[in-house]
Write a protein that holds these residues in place. Structure first.
Motif, mmCIF file in Angstrom:
data_model
loop_
_atom_site.group_PDB
_atom_site.id
_atom_site.type_symbol
_atom_site.label_atom_id
_atom_site.label_comp_id
_atom_site.label_asym_id
_atom_site.label_seq_id
_atom_site.Cartn_x
_atom_site.Cartn_y
_atom_site.Cartn_z
ATOM 1 N N GLY A 79 0.764 -1.241 0.000
ATOM 2 C CA GLY A 79 0.000 0.000 0.000
ATOM 3 C C GLY A 79 0.788 1.281 0.000
ATOM 4 N N TRP A 80 2.126 1.206 0.006
ATOM 5 C CA TRP A 80 2.928 2.430 -0.010
ATOM 6 C C TRP A 80 3.205 2.834 -1.453
ATOM 7 C CZ3 TRP A 80 3.978 -0.603 4.451
ATOM 8 C CH2 TRP A 80 3.858 0.101 5.669
ATOM 9 N N ARG A 81 2.830 4.060 -1.794
ATOM 10 C CA ARG A 81 2.985 4.573 -3.140
ATOM 11 C C ARG A 81 3.845 5.843 -3.106
ATOM 12 N NH1 ARG A 81 0.813 0.241 -3.588
ATOM 13 N NH2 ARG A 81 -1.229 -0.222 -4.485
ATOM 14 N N ALA A 82 4.259 6.311 -4.266
ATOM 15 C CA ALA A 82 5.043 7.551 -4.353
ATOM 16 C C ALA A 82 4.268 8.701 -3.728
ATOM 17 C CB ALA A 82 5.360 7.867 -5.809
ATOM 18 N N GLU A 83 4.924 9.430 -2.836
ATOM 19 C CA GLU A 83 4.296 10.568 -2.172
ATOM 20 C C GLU A 83 4.022 11.666 -3.206
ATOM 21 O OE1 GLU A 83 3.257 13.747 0.290
ATOM 22 O OE2 GLU A 83 5.068 13.841 -0.929
ATOM 23 N N GLU A 84 2.852 12.315 -3.071
ATOM 24 C CA GLU A 84 2.394 13.224 -4.123
ATOM 25 C C GLU A 84 3.400 14.316 -4.475
ATOM 26 O OE1 GLU A 84 0.735 12.269 -1.530
ATOM 27 O OE2 GLU A 84 -1.275 11.539 -2.075
ATOM 28 N N SER A 85 4.052 14.883 -3.466
ATOM 29 C CA SER A 85 4.923 16.035 -3.715
ATOM 30 C C SER A 85 6.185 15.665 -4.501
ATOM 31 C CB SER A 85 5.316 16.694 -2.390
ATOM 32 O OG SER A 85 6.109 15.810 -1.607
ATOM 33 N N THR A 86 6.546 14.378 -4.536
ATOM 34 C CA THR A 86 7.740 13.951 -5.279
ATOM 35 C C THR A 86 7.409 12.877 -6.308
ATOM 36 O OG1 THR A 86 8.246 12.399 -3.474
ATOM 37 C CG2 THR A 86 9.372 14.534 -3.438
ATOM 38 N N ALA A 87 6.151 12.823 -6.729
ATOM 39 C CA ALA A 87 5.731 11.797 -7.680
ATOM 40 C C ALA A 87 6.063 12.163 -9.126
ATOM 41 C CB ALA A 87 4.227 11.539 -7.549
ATOM 42 N N GLY A 88 6.434 13.427 -9.382
ATOM 43 C CA GLY A 88 6.745 13.867 -10.734
ATOM 44 C C GLY A 88 8.012 13.220 -11.276
ATOM 45 N N ALA A 89 8.144 13.229 -12.599
ATOM 46 C CA ALA A 89 9.266 12.558 -13.253
ATOM 47 C C ALA A 89 10.614 13.136 -12.809
ATOM 48 C CB ALA A 89 9.115 12.674 -14.770
ATOM 49 N N TYR A 90 10.711 14.489 -12.674
ATOM 50 C CA TYR A 90 12.000 15.082 -12.307
ATOM 51 C C TYR A 90 12.431 14.636 -10.911
ATOM 52 C CZ TYR A 90 15.558 18.331 -10.782
ATOM 53 O OH TYR A 90 16.734 18.856 -10.272
ATOM 54 N N ASP A 91 11.527 14.726 -9.936
ATOM 55 C CA ASP A 91 11.877 14.340 -8.570
ATOM 56 C C ASP A 91 12.214 12.857 -8.475
ATOM 57 O OD1 ASP A 91 11.704 16.809 -7.194
ATOM 58 O OD2 ASP A 91 9.534 16.699 -7.229
ATOM 59 N N GLN A 92 11.448 12.033 -9.163
ATOM 60 C CA GLN A 92 11.719 10.596 -9.136
ATOM 61 C C GLN A 92 13.115 10.307 -9.695
ATOM 62 O OE1 GLN A 92 9.726 7.724 -8.166
ATOM 63 N NE2 GLN A 92 8.683 9.334 -6.997
ATOM 64 N N GLN A 93 13.441 10.945 -10.803
ATOM 65 C CA GLN A 93 14.752 10.723 -11.411
ATOM 66 C C GLN A 93 15.875 11.280 -10.533
ATOM 67 O OE1 GLN A 93 16.834 13.284 -12.829
ATOM 68 N NE2 GLN A 93 18.373 11.874 -13.678
ATOM 69 N N TYR A 94 15.627 12.466 -9.944
ATOM 70 C CA TYR A 94 16.649 13.107 -9.116
ATOM 71 C C TYR A 94 16.974 12.240 -7.896
ATOM 72 C CZ TYR A 94 18.971 16.516 -6.149
ATOM 73 O OH TYR A 94 19.869 17.143 -5.340
ATOM 74 N N TYR A 95 15.938 11.786 -7.192
ATOM 75 C CA TYR A 95 16.159 10.936 -6.018
ATOM 76 C C TYR A 95 16.951 9.681 -6.395
ATOM 77 C CZ TYR A 95 13.427 13.107 -2.250
ATOM 78 O OH TYR A 95 12.985 13.936 -1.245
ATOM 79 N N ARG A 96 16.527 9.021 -7.438
ATOM 80 C CA ARG A 96 17.123 7.731 -7.776
ATOM 81 C C ARG A 96 18.546 7.869 -8.309
ATOM 82 N NH1 ARG A 96 12.890 4.051 -7.615
ATOM 83 N NH2 ARG A 96 10.854 5.078 -7.485
ATOM 84 N N ARG A 97 18.854 9.015 -8.888
ATOM 85 C CA ARG A 97 20.205 9.193 -9.411
ATOM 86 C C ARG A 97 21.183 9.740 -8.380
ATOM 87 N NH1 ARG A 97 21.955 12.850 -14.722
ATOM 88 N NH2 ARG A 97 24.167 12.252 -14.686
ATOM 89 N N TRP A 98 20.721 10.678 -7.548
ATOM 90 C CA TRP A 98 21.654 11.406 -6.706
ATOM 91 C C TRP A 98 21.501 11.174 -5.206
ATOM 92 C CZ3 TRP A 98 25.353 12.959 -9.608
ATOM 93 C CH2 TRP A 98 25.119 13.474 -10.882
ATOM 94 N N MET A 99 20.339 10.815 -4.741
ATOM 95 C CA MET A 99 20.082 10.818 -3.302
ATOM 96 C C MET A 99 20.456 9.502 -2.630
ATOM 97 S SD MET A 99 19.249 13.837 -2.570
ATOM 98 C CE MET A 99 18.531 13.726 -0.929
ATOM 99 N N HIS A 100 20.343 9.515 -1.315
ATOM 100 C CA HIS A 100 20.684 8.359 -0.490
ATOM 101 C C HIS A 100 19.461 7.527 -0.124
ATOM 102 C CE1 HIS A 100 19.468 11.730 1.911
ATOM 103 N NE2 HIS A 100 19.476 11.053 3.035
ATOM 104 N N GLU A 101 18.344 7.831 -0.761
ATOM 105 C CA GLU A 101 17.087 7.164 -0.432
ATOM 106 C C GLU A 101 16.171 7.179 -1.645
ATOM 107 O OE1 GLU A 101 15.133 9.508 2.572
ATOM 108 O OE2 GLU A 101 15.750 11.368 1.611
ATOM 109 N N LEU A 102 15.186 6.304 -1.602
ATOM 110 C CA LEU A 102 14.148 6.348 -2.612
ATOM 111 C C LEU A 102 13.289 7.595 -2.403
ATOM 112 C CD1 LEU A 102 12.847 2.643 -2.551
ATOM 113 C CD2 LEU A 102 14.241 3.721 -4.334
#
Length: 335
Positions: free
Chosen positions: A136-159
């Motif tokens: 039941g855990w889905r992408a949080e609305e504020s970071t569900a956009g393509a840019y945020d999803q890509q940014y997190y997965r490429r640069w960050m320490h977390e999903l």
């Protein structure tokens, strides 16, 4: 209202149960206002009692109820995470508040929490995300956009943050302790290797020494000090829980895992505000000035100090060209 350094040190003593409440109405009001704005009333309520029927008692009782709800929520949601990953070859390590509550630590008593933080090996990220999604855990609305999803997965320490579709609880799934681009590169694999099982559970937590080191990394190597009193009390309790041998091993372990700088700064803070005599504590003069200014008072200089700490937090996280591009995209999205 500008406070004297002595006021803040006495406030920290009261908030951690090492001193009694102020005996004048104005000083008492000042302390309660500080605790409220610092988001630590629940922790204060865990160590302070007030006369039954008084306004202060009502305030503290309300804080106890709210932090008790948070604790029950965190315990329940942690169990949901465990069940979601059951049967998979994944043993998540609980971080921060969820670890403190699971281990029944002082740092978890009265603490307000808003999300669950876990750490898993990077090679298990895809499966962890899939299993949590099935639960039941889905992408949080504020970071569900393509840019945020890509940014997190490429640069960050977390999903990107995951929010439960019905209960609305938030979970952060980490695969390292700081962003890939961070100027500080602590060896998360060494900390993970020494993690241990929570009693009567298949969930894991860092060792006590590594728990303090991780908190120091999070606060001094990554954070912008939005709630310094809350962060400093957390470090004080984690340090107080260490045995003498663990305290002596703290700096050698910090050097071993590449976290010497944030741990030294955390130890400086413990001496500054809690009179903890810990060898090795030191911090740059500008960081000291910013922390003292933000913690001690309000006014124009506080805005400057907060701005400098905010810039510092981003400078610590990523190189300037990447930061400039990221902030520019954020600005364009708001226009």
């Amino acid at each position: 209202m500008t406070r004297r350094r002595g006021d803040i040190k006495s406030f920290f003593c009261i908030a951690t149960g090492r001193a009694v409440l102020p005996d004048t109405p104005s000083d008492l009001a000042g302390f309660v206002a500080w605790a409220q704005e610092s988001h630590i009333l629940g922790q204060v309520a865990a160590v302070v009692t007030a006369e039954v029927g008084s306004k202060l008692n009502d305030i503290l009782e309300n804080a106890r109820l709210r932090s008790s709800y948070d604790r029950r929520m965190l315990t329940f949601e942690t169990n949901r995470v465990r069940r979601a990953l059951m049967g998979a070859d994944i043993q998540p390590i609980l971080l921060k508040g969820s670890a403190y509550v699971a281990e029944h630590l002082l740092a978890g008593i009265g603490r307000r929490v808003s999300d669950i933080d876990i750490l898993v090996p990077e090679e298990h990220l895809k499966e962890t995300e899939k299993l949590l999604g099935q639960a039941g855990w889905r992408a949080e609305e504020s970071t569900a956009g393509a840019y945020d999803q890509q940014y997190y997965r490429r640069w960050m320490h977390e999903l990107p943050p995951l929010r439960h579709e019905t209960r609305r609880t938030l979970i952060d799934v980490h695969h390292r302790l700081l962003p890939r681009t961070s100027r500080i590169r602590p060896d998360h694999l060494k900390l993970m290797a020494d993690a241990r099982l929570v009693e009567s559970s298949d969930l894991m937590v860092f060792s006590p020494t590594d728990r303090f080191i991780h908190s120091a990394i999070h606060i001094f190597g990554d954070g912008a000090f939005e709630t310094p009193a809350r962060s400093f009390i957390e470090l004080f309790y984690l340090y107080s829980d260490l045995t003498g041998a663990e305290k002596r091993s703290l700096m050698p372990r910090a050097k071993d895992v590449g976290a010497e700088t944030p741990v030294r700064e955390a130890l400086w803070m413990l001496g500054e505000y809690f009179d903890v005599q810990a060898e090795g504590g030191k911090a740059p003069w500008l960081l000291k000035w910013c922390i003292r200014t933000v913690t001690d008072g309000q006014g124009g200089l506080v805005y400057l100090a907060n701005a400098l700490l905010y810039v510092r937090s981003h400078y610590m996280r990523m190189p300037l060209p990447l930061l400039a591009g990221h902030l520019w995209k954020k600005v364009l999205r708001r226009v």
